[in-house]
Design an enzyme around this catalytic site. Structure first.
Site, PDB file in Angstrom:
ATOM      1  N   SER A 117      51.537  47.851  36.647  1.00  0.00           N
ATOM      2  CA  SER A 117      50.539  48.271  37.639  1.00  0.00           C
ATOM      3  C   SER A 117      51.085  49.166  38.743  1.00  0.00           C
ATOM      4  CB  SER A 117      49.865  47.046  38.263  1.00  0.00           C
ATOM      5  OG  SER A 117      48.902  46.506  37.390  1.00  0.00           O
ATOM      6  N   LYS A 120      49.490  52.516  39.250  1.00  0.00           N
ATOM      7  CA  LYS A 120      48.297  52.675  40.083  1.00  0.00           C
ATOM      8  C   LYS A 120      48.596  53.510  41.327  1.00  0.00           C
ATOM      9  CE  LYS A 120      45.624  48.528  38.759  1.00  0.00           C
ATOM     10  NZ  LYS A 120      46.414  47.742  37.818  1.00  0.00           N
ATOM     11  N   SER A 172      45.259  44.919  42.771  1.00  0.00           N
ATOM     12  CA  SER A 172      45.641  45.416  41.455  1.00  0.00           C
ATOM     13  C   SER A 172      44.533  45.253  40.417  1.00  0.00           C
ATOM     14  CB  SER A 172      46.914  44.707  40.969  1.00  0.00           C
ATOM     15  OG  SER A 172      47.588  45.497  40.011  1.00  0.00           O
TER      16      SER A 172
END
Length: 409
Positions: A117, A120, A172
């Site tokens: 993640s 991101k 997230s």
């Protein structure tokens, strides 16, 4: 810094398990095991779709981006620096200066790993530049069905883009990543925009395969690249604000009209999932990540005595310390280095430059400073007439003045 009340995530937890399947050992990367590709996957997440083939490894820049010393695969320390703190399980890491771009300490900086993640950060760097933060987006079932960690977007829910970015960066949410990428033209188009920006920033070890960080064919980054991407995202005031935000309220969504037993789903608070923010003095915030293949990933920043440093960890474990604790140890180490210590440099390329590949699928609605409807056309016409008339008047006056000053014969 005070603690925060974490709302129970409705569909999945934002944090991985606290146990490790293998005992801790300090990973040895001296022989460059991940120079071209990440470690072999342990599941089927990177199996190409039927009829497709896995992308080839990204080319290896020569000379290494950032300086020759960063071409090494083991630990890279400034001359005369003390040994690293104990208990760093990250296979690769980089500590860099957010302002000068100096790389202070590194391990396998260009080794290729999966970002989970932390990718991101790149999605936010792309999308924050082009999406209208006040635009209201209606949640879809496709958002709600996103794999992995979800913040709880529901069909029919009304969310501003600002709230979607809060869910993306703080909690997230892969459902938030889906809602954002839909506005950029869908997952495939969004991934292309992310990779275009990474290339422009000289993040040559990075290839996104999904907007959210779920593993996919060809997914790759490096500790060096993640430092570079984080540094660029930190130039966006809203990104810097969101990674430092502890808690916000997130909207609920209405009952399913087709299900008579369903009821309206009320809103709830969401908390930042980065523990360094709450536990480390001077923490600026950051982004966590985890998948079975990527293991623990982490990027964050902190400020001390006027200096802002960033730390990135890839393929870490939770033993003997959690990733945020390892990051804290590396930050303490780097803050204590003498002024001028450096083993390399982040390039100063910026995503602020215009790129035709970074466009919004549907232009955002932005309030106009011009009157609406036909009035706007009338006003623009009058304005243009006055401008032209003024130019003509100036030319006439100049011509008259020249005739008056002309010498007599």
């Amino acid at each position: 810094m005070t603690g925060v009340t974490y709302a129970p995530l409705p569909l999945a937890t934002a944090q991985p398990p606290t146990t490790s399947p293998t005992p801790f050992t300090t990973p040895n990367t001296d022989n460059c095991p991940n120079k071209t590709t990440p470690p072999p996957p342990i599941d089927t997440s990177e199996v190409p779709a039927p009829g497709e083939s896995a992308p080839k490894p990204l080319p290896i820049p020569n000379p290494p981006i950032g300086g020759d010393r960063l071409g090494g695969c083991g630990v890279v320390l400034p001359s005369g620096a003390p040994g690293l703190p104990e208990g760093i399980s990250a296979t690769a890491f980089v500590v860099s200066d957010l302002d000068t771009g100096k790389v202070l300490v590194a391990k396998d900086p260009h080794g290729r790993y999966r970002p989970a993640s932390t990718i991101k950060v790149l999605l936010a760097d792309v999308a924050l530049r082009v999406l209208d933060l006040n635009k209201v987006v209606i949640g879809t079932q496709e958002d709600a069905n996103a794999d992995g960690t979800r913040v709880g977007i529901g069909p029919g829910g009304r969310y501003t883009n600002r709230q979607l970015f809060q869910a993306l960066i703080m909690a997230s949410g892969n459902d938030a990543a889906h809602a954002i990428s839909a506005q950029l033209g869908g997952d495939e188009a969004t991934v292309a925009k992310m990779n275009s920006m990474a290339d422009r920033l000289q993040a040559k070890d990075t290839r996104a395969a999904t907007p959210s960080g779920l593993d996919g064919p060809g997914m790759s980054t490096s500790a060096y690249d993640l430092s570079l991407l984080f540094r660029d995202a930190m130039t966006l005031p809203l990104f810097a604000e969101l990674i430092h935000t502890e808690q916000v309220d997130f909207p609920g969504y209405p009952a399913d009209p087709k299900n008579t037993d369903d009821k309206d789903h009320p809103g709830y608070p969401i908390g930042n999932d980065n523990h360094l923010l709450f536990e480390y003095d001077g923490a600026l915030g950051g982004k966590t990540g985890y998948t079975d293949d990527a293991r623990q990933t982490f990027v964050a920043g902190a400020q001390r005595n006027g200096h802002r440093l960033a730390v990135t960890l890839l393929k870490a474990d939770v033993l003997p310390f959690r990733p945020w604790e390892q990051a804290a140890k590396l930050l303490d180490y780097a803050f204590a280095l003498p002024s001028g210590a450096s083993v390399g440099q982040l390039p100063n390329a910026s995503a602020k430059s215009t790129d035709s590949t970074v466009v919004v699928a549907s232009p955002p609605v932005i309030a106009s400073t011009e009157p609406a409807d036909d009035t706007a056309s009338d006003h623009r016409g009058l304005r243009n007439t006055l401008i032209v008339g003024g130019v003509i008047l100036v030319l006439v006056l100049l011509a008259g003045a020249r005739r008056m000053n002309r010498p007599r014969r």
